[in-house]
Design an enzyme around this catalytic site. Structure first.
Site, PDB file in Angstrom:
ATOM      1  N   CYS A 308       0.809  -1.224   0.000  1.00 14.67           N
ATOM      2  CA  CYS A 308       0.000   0.000   0.000  1.00 14.67           C
ATOM      3  C   CYS A 308       0.843   1.274   0.000  1.00 14.67           C
ATOM      4  O   CYS A 308       0.639   2.171  -0.822  1.00 14.67           O
ATOM      5  CB  CYS A 308      -0.966  -0.021   1.180  1.00 14.67           C
ATOM      6  SG  CYS A 308      -0.179   0.010   2.821  1.00 14.67           S
ATOM      7  N   HIS A 356      -2.530   1.167   6.793  1.00 15.10           N
ATOM      8  CA  HIS A 356      -2.938   1.058   5.387  1.00 15.10           C
ATOM      9  C   HIS A 356      -3.182   2.449   4.829  1.00 15.10           C
ATOM     10  O   HIS A 356      -3.563   3.374   5.553  1.00 15.10           O
ATOM     11  CB  HIS A 356      -4.196   0.201   5.246  1.00 15.10           C
ATOM     12  CG  HIS A 356      -4.549  -0.087   3.822  1.00 15.10           C
ATOM     13  ND1 HIS A 356      -3.738  -0.811   2.979  1.00 15.10           N
ATOM     14  CD2 HIS A 356      -5.624   0.287   3.061  1.00 15.10           C
ATOM     15  CE1 HIS A 356      -4.287  -0.904   1.782  1.00 15.10           C
ATOM     16  NE2 HIS A 356      -5.422  -0.242   1.808  1.00 15.10           N
ATOM     17  N   HIS A 368      -5.815   1.695  -4.398  1.00 21.50           N
ATOM     18  CA  HIS A 368      -4.927   1.185  -3.354  1.00 21.50           C
ATOM     19  C   HIS A 368      -4.536  -0.260  -3.660  1.00 21.50           C
ATOM     20  O   HIS A 368      -5.127  -0.924  -4.508  1.00 21.50           O
ATOM     21  CB  HIS A 368      -5.581   1.281  -1.965  1.00 21.50           C
ATOM     22  CG  HIS A 368      -6.738   0.347  -1.747  1.00 21.50           C
ATOM     23  ND1 HIS A 368      -7.035  -0.202  -0.520  1.00 21.50           N
ATOM     24  CD2 HIS A 368      -7.685  -0.157  -2.597  1.00 21.50           C
ATOM     25  CE1 HIS A 368      -8.102  -0.984  -0.613  1.00 21.50           C
ATOM     26  NE2 HIS A 368      -8.517  -0.965  -1.852  1.00 21.50           N
TER      27      HIS A 368
END
Length: 396
Positions: A308, A356, A368
């Site tokens: 990420c 994240h 993402h």
């Protein structure tokens, strides 16, 4: 006598009380045993919802360990470069120290040949700590000016070399610690992912189908919330535009009544800043869209796969903006804004431990790299529920 007995009927006896009672009890026992036999495995086996929660938790823990791995890897790389630089410096200083020692040796040899050798010169050359030795003023007074310069140079060289050796030793110890942290984080990620795969492997085809249905329902709910966010943002943008128009009209009226002072609107700087950010954000988003479909791989920074924070870092690098490597550092690399004011290009962070991140593209959506086993994709910022959103940061 037994041979004269009549065979017992194979059917169930109608008359009497005892036989039906025994039959009923036996059937009940069989039924209960069957139920308990069927129930036993399910008592030990977690429900589908429990498996889903456990797998999600494991992926999240793996994500946290991945960010720790990224931090340890970055630290290890920097520390290794520092160690290499220090070792090169130590080698060069050692060479200069040897040259200074040789120069002092040549002085001693010359003095010995002419019979004017300083008696303690040999002792000096063999001493471990020249600085301590030459603190004795008596010896210093017996040296010539050129010799004193050579001795001072030698002492300085030795002192600096010892200091650099100390720094190199400490840096090597730090490097070892960083490498240990790297190994620990890597082992943690692998363990969490292996456990998640093992749990998923226990599901039946029917359970996997049900799990997919649950996931689809979550996505539908996330899409609904994304639409609501897009509506709110559109309304907010319209309100801001109206305020700017009113401010411009008031400024125009004020300028006209004062004979035209030539002053510009107060939001000129802000508009220029917004335009500059939008230009950079377009580049970052164009890069991110080009990565859609590439696999998530923990610790990866491209070009074939990403995790990420590796994706967001690479995307903004394409816009000539340098972001730190980890989510922990990226969340502090900009200005925090409310979710309702998020603009394309902003970074959306998730979970209390900030493990994240995604790249906002507008209308409640982001690009993402979700988790192992998935690919870079567009998804609602509410993909894991509204409460999972930690913050939104504008990096440039």
């Amino acid at each position: 006598m037994a041979s004269h007995r009549k065979p017992r009927p194979s059917g169930t006896r109608v008359a009497g009380i005892r036989t039906p009672a025994l039959a009923t009890a036996a059937l009940t026992s069989v039924a209960l045993f069957s139920q308990s036999a069927n129930a036993a495995p399910s008592d030990d086996r977690p429900s589908l919802e429990e498996v889903e929660k456990k797998v999600d938790d494991l992926y999240r823990q793996a994500g946290a360990a991945t960010e720790k791995y990224n931090a340890a890897k970055e630290k290890t790389t920097k520390q290794r470069k520092r160690v290499d630089t220090l070792l090169d410096d130590v080698a060069q200083r050692t060479q200069r120290l040897n040259e200074a020692r040789e120069e002092l040796g040549s002085f001693a040899a010359a003095q010995y040949r002419t019979g004017t050798a300083v008696p303690d010169t040999a002792t000096f050359l063999l001493a471990d700590s020249p600085q301590d030795y030459f603190d004795q003023n008596q010896l210093m007074n017996r040296l010539t000016g050129r010799q004193k310069e050579a001795v001072d140079d030698y002492i300085t060289q030795q002192s600096e070399t010892m200091e650099k050796r100390r720094e190199a030793t400490e840096s090597l110890e730090t490097l070892t610690d960083s490498q240990d942290d790297l190994k620990t984080a890597k082992a943690t990620v692998q363990k969490k992912l292996a456990t998640a795969r093992e749990l998923l492997s226990t599901l039946t085809a029917e359970e996997k189908a049900r799990l997919a249905a649950i996931e689809k329902k979550k996505q539908e709910e996330a899409a609904r919330k994304a639409e609501e966010l897009a509506r709110q943002q559109a309304e907010e943008q319209q309100r801001q535009e109206q305020e700017r128009e009113q401010a411009a009209q008031q400024e125009s009226g004020s300028s006209g009544s004062s004979g035209g002072s030539g002053e510009t609107g107060t939001d000129t700087g802000s508009s220029a800043s917004d335009s500059s950010y939008a230009t950079k954000a377009e580049k970052a988003l164009a890069f991110a869209r080009a990565q859609i479909g590439k696999p998530y791989v923990w610790g990866a920074t491209g070009p074939d796969s990403y995790d990420c924070s590796g994706l967001t870092q690479a995307a903004w690098k394409a816009a000539d903006v340098t972001l730190p490597r980890t989510t922990y550092d990226q969340v502090a690399a900009g200005t925090t804004v409310p979710v309702s004011q998020a603009q394309p290009g902003d970074l959306v962070f998730f979970y209390d431990d900030v493990t994240h991140v995604g790249l906002y593209i507008g209308d409640g959506m982001m690009i993402h790299a979700p988790k192992p086993g998935t690919y870079v994709r567009e998804e609602s910022v509410y993909y894991d529920g509204e409460s999972s959103i930690h913050s939104v940061v504008r990096p440039a």
